[in-house]
Design an enzyme around this catalytic site. Structure first.
Site, PDB file in Angstrom:
ATOM      1  N   ILE A 126      65.897  10.301   6.598  1.00 21.37           N
ATOM      2  CA  ILE A 126      66.039   9.501   5.371  1.00 21.37           C
ATOM      3  C   ILE A 126      66.499  10.364   4.200  1.00 21.37           C
ATOM      4  O   ILE A 126      66.842   9.848   3.149  1.00 21.37           O
ATOM      5  CB  ILE A 126      64.712   8.800   4.975  1.00 21.37           C
ATOM      6  CG1 ILE A 126      63.644   9.833   4.608  1.00 21.37           C
ATOM      7  CG2 ILE A 126      64.227   7.867   6.069  1.00 21.37           C
ATOM      8  CD1 ILE A 126      62.497   9.236   3.815  1.00 21.37           C
ATOM      9  N   ASP A 127      66.485  11.685   4.373  1.00 22.99           N
ATOM     10  CA  ASP A 127      66.690  12.584   3.233  1.00 22.99           C
ATOM     11  C   ASP A 127      68.138  12.710   2.757  1.00 22.99           C
ATOM     12  O   ASP A 127      68.385  13.214   1.676  1.00 22.99           O
ATOM     13  CB  ASP A 127      66.164  13.984   3.574  1.00 22.99           C
ATOM     14  CG  ASP A 127      64.656  13.978   3.820  1.00 22.99           C
ATOM     15  OD1 ASP A 127      63.961  13.167   3.176  1.00 22.99           O
ATOM     16  OD2 ASP A 127      64.185  14.776   4.651  1.00 22.99           O
ATOM     17  N   ARG A 253      59.543   6.315   5.227  1.00 23.99           N
ATOM     18  CA  ARG A 253      60.108   6.565   6.554  1.00 23.99           C
ATOM     19  C   ARG A 253      60.086   5.309   7.430  1.00 23.99           C
ATOM     20  O   ARG A 253      60.689   5.296   8.498  1.00 23.99           O
ATOM     21  CB  ARG A 253      59.280   7.626   7.282  1.00 23.99           C
ATOM     22  CG  ARG A 253      59.392   9.001   6.729  1.00 23.99           C
ATOM     23  CD  ARG A 253      60.179   9.873   7.697  1.00 23.99           C
ATOM     24  NE  ARG A 253      60.135  11.254   7.298  1.00 23.99           N
ATOM     25  CZ  ARG A 253      59.316  12.175   7.821  1.00 23.99           C
ATOM     26  NH1 ARG A 253      58.471  11.844   8.781  1.00 23.99           N
ATOM     27  NH2 ARG A 253      59.346  13.402   7.394  1.00 23.99           N
TER      28      ARG A 253
END
Ligand code: ADP
Length: 319
Positions: A126-127, A253
């Site tokens: 997700i970063d 997440r």
């Protein structure tokens, strides 16, 4: 190639399942046998490897998390551990592997390729912290989660003359914070790219309170920058706002992947299988300027971050 494996590694992200499904279905339809390797490189070493059928990947395109499980195995950096993993693959006739994960997982994939097992990396995190790709699988879903949370915090902070500090993930990449800041109309965004100056933030908040007469303020801040609870206390002591910190944490997440992430995962999964069928390994799949492309992992790992200046400027101009 006749038999390929697939695994998810590192932190999970929404859309990993859609990628597993795509690799499995595209692979099976091309006449390959596809094996699920459970719990990342750990399952590869332990031999936790099972064939995947079309049905095994039914009804997962919309599900968050990863049906294959994920794990961290720092020992995978040791040659003997990787040799053990390769023996497990050879025992089953698996000649190539798709690795879904972040840059750590890519390093493992590169090492395996150098040892004779062609691997293709897909960006699952997700970063959005993999520089060669405009988007990673899971980023857009996490952004939706953050935007939803900030919108809710805005309602309540409005009623109480509050300054809400929202800490978001990103692992040193400020995209999640910056995109959420723009999409939510936050007053302040703090990332590793913008830098962090506590006094400047306190000045800004006093200005928002006394001159601009704002009823509330929202600060979106990336993780790993400062202790947000301490910052909230300082805001309460030094400005007219009452500071409250919210760490969104692992909620970011989870959740059902948004359509963009499902599409991205499906397209990238298709590309990974195509590359392996051409006998190519040691590459990672990316989306760049709306096109699905691939780069050698070695090159991808040392690409500089794309300049975030245009979006940082936009944020400033919207203030
Ligand atoms: P991410 O893939 O999300 O960046 P990690 O950095 O934790 O997550 O990496 C995931 C896994 O990849 C590690 O637990 C390890 O098994 C493997 N890995 C990481 N770095 C290397 C490396 N230099 N060589 C071989 N394997 C690695």
């Amino acid at each position: 190639v006749k038999r390929i494996g697939i695994l998810t590694s590192g932190g999970d992200s929404p859309g990993m399942n859609a990628a597993i499904r795509a690799v499995t279905r595209v692979g099976l339809n091309a006449g390959l046998e596809v094996f699920g390797i459970y719990n990342g490189y750990k399952g590869m070493v332990e031999g936790y490897i099972e064939p995947l059928t079309r049905e095994d990947v039914s009804e997962i395109v919309n599900r968050g998390g990863t049906i294959l499980g994920s794990a961290r195995l720092p020992e995978f950096k040791d040659l003997e551990v990787r040799q053990k993993a390769i023996r497990q693959l050879e025992k089953r006739g698996i000649e190539a592997v798709v690795v879904i994960g972040g840059d750590g997982s890519y390093r493992g994939a590169l090492s395996l390729t150098e040892m004779g097992i062609n691997c293709i990396g897909l960006p699952g995190t997700i970063d959005n912290d993999i520089n060669c790709t405009d988007f990673t699988i899971g980023f857009q879903t996490a952004l939706e989660t953050v935007v939803d949370a900030v919108d809710k915090l805005r309602d309540t902070s409005n009623s109480h003359h509050r300054c809400s500090i929202v800490e978001v993930m990103g692992n040193r990449c400020g995209d999640l914070a910056l995109w959420a800041g723009i999409a939510c109309g936050a007053e302040i965004v703090v990332t590793s790219e913008t830098g962090f100056d506590e006094n400047e933030i306190l000045d800004r908040l006093r200005d928002l309170d006394l001159i601009r007469k704002k009823k509330h303020a929202i600060i979106v801040i990336s993780e790993k920058i400062t202790d947000v609870h301490q910052l909230a206390k300082k805001i309460s002591l030094n400005t007219g706002f009452s500071g409250r910190a919210t760490v969104l944490g692992h909620i970011q997440r989870g959740g059902s992947p948004c359509p963009f992430d499902r599409m991205l995962a499906s397209q990238m999964g298709e590309k990974a299988v195509d590359l392996l069928m051409q006998g190519i390994g040691g590459q990672c799949v990316a989306i760049h300027d709306n096109k699905i492309v691939s780069y050698p992992i070695e090159k991808a790992l040392c690409m500089p971050a794309e300049s975030r200046k245009p979006l940082t400027n936009l944020f400033e101009r919207l203030g």
